[in-house]
Design a protein around this motif. Structure first.
Motif, short mmCIF file in Angstrom:
data_model
loop_
_atom_site.label_atom_id
_atom_site.label_comp_id
_atom_site.label_asym_id
_atom_site.label_seq_id
_atom_site.Cartn_x
_atom_site.Cartn_y
_atom_site.Cartn_z
N LYS A 1 0.83 -1.21 0.00
CA LYS A 1 0.00 0.00 0.00
C LYS A 1 0.86 1.25 0.00
O LYS A 1 0.59 2.21 -0.73
N LYS A 2 1.89 1.26 0.84
CA LYS A 2 2.78 2.42 0.93
C LYS A 2 3.41 2.74 -0.42
O LYS A 2 3.56 3.90 -0.78
N LEU A 3 3.74 1.69 -1.19
CA LEU A 3 4.37 1.88 -2.49
C LEU A 3 3.36 2.05 -3.63
O LEU A 3 3.74 2.30 -4.76
N GLY A 4 2.07 1.89 -3.32
CA GLY A 4 1.04 2.11 -4.33
C GLY A 4 0.64 0.89 -5.14
O GLY A 4 0.06 1.02 -6.21
N TYR A 5 0.93 -0.30 -4.64
CA TYR A 5 0.56 -1.53 -5.35
C TYR A 5 -0.77 -2.07 -4.82
O TYR A 5 -0.95 -2.19 -3.61
N ASP A 6 -1.66 -2.42 -5.72
CA ASP A 6 -2.91 -3.09 -5.36
C ASP A 6 -2.71 -4.57 -5.66
O ASP A 6 -2.84 -5.00 -6.80
N ILE A 7 -2.38 -5.35 -4.63
CA ILE A 7 -2.05 -6.76 -4.87
C ILE A 7 -3.27 -7.60 -5.21
O ILE A 7 -3.13 -8.75 -5.61
N TYR A 8 -4.47 -7.02 -5.10
CA TYR A 8 -5.67 -7.72 -5.53
C TYR A 8 -5.87 -7.62 -7.04
O TYR A 8 -6.57 -8.44 -7.63
N SER A 9 -5.25 -6.63 -7.67
CA SER A 9 -5.32 -6.53 -9.12
C SER A 9 -4.23 -7.41 -9.72
O SER A 9 -3.17 -7.61 -9.11
N GLU A 10 -4.48 -7.93 -10.90
CA GLU A 10 -3.50 -8.82 -11.54
C GLU A 10 -2.17 -8.10 -11.79
O GLU A 10 -1.11 -8.62 -11.48
N ASP A 11 -2.25 -6.89 -12.34
CA ASP A 11 -1.03 -6.13 -12.62
C ASP A 11 -0.31 -5.74 -11.33
O ASP A 11 0.91 -5.81 -11.24
N GLY A 12 -1.06 -5.32 -10.32
CA GLY A 12 -0.46 -4.92 -9.06
C GLY A 12 0.21 -6.08 -8.33
O GLY A 12 1.27 -5.92 -7.73
N ASN A 13 -0.41 -7.26 -8.39
CA ASN A 13 0.15 -8.44 -7.76
C ASN A 13 1.48 -8.80 -8.41
O ASN A 13 2.47 -9.06 -7.72
N GLU A 14 1.50 -8.79 -9.73
CA GLU A 14 2.73 -9.12 -10.44
C GLU A 14 3.80 -8.06 -10.23
O GLU A 14 4.97 -8.37 -10.01
#
Length: 129
Positions: A91-104
């Protein structure tokens, strides 16, 4: 003088163990901009093997829902990123790990920073592929 690195046996269930950032030089396909969630990266073969072992290389199940861990419901997506240890940093870095792109993208960030350490628990599988 040679530098010897040892990697503790930790799994995605364990927290990060920071080691000197040597992965960038060894894996030139990983951009120095890997910290940016919007950067498209070439995925190293080892990460595809890890994804295969962690989630059968799937981010979504047959019903279109994000894959969660079989043994730990805090493991999310293709790379089974564990919320307990990685959610705040993602979250701090701006990644949404629930999204496919964010997880990768976050998995690539972890790989760049820690190598394969975050996935040591599945090494028995991906080291055979």
């Amino acid at each position: 003088m040679s530098l010897a690195l040892s990697f503790p046996e930790v799994g995605h269930e364990a927290g990060p163990t920071y080691i000197q950032d040597v992965y960038l030089e060894k894996n030139a396909m990983i951009s120095a901009n890997a910290l940016s969630p919007s950067v498209s990266l070439e995925i190293p073969g080892i990460m595809r093997k890890i994804a295969t072992c962690e989630s059968n290389d799937r981010h979504f199940d047959k019903d279109g829902k994000v894959v969660i861990g079989k043994y730990d419901i805090r493991d999310i997506g293709r790379y089974q990123i564990n919320l307990r240890y990685w959610e705040d940093e993602a979250k701090k870095l701006g990644y949404d790990i629930y999204s496919e792109d964010g997880n990768e993208a976050f998995a690539m960030y972890l790989y760049r920073k820690y190598g394969t350490d975050p996935w040591q628990r599945s090494r028995w599988c991906w080291s055979k592929l």
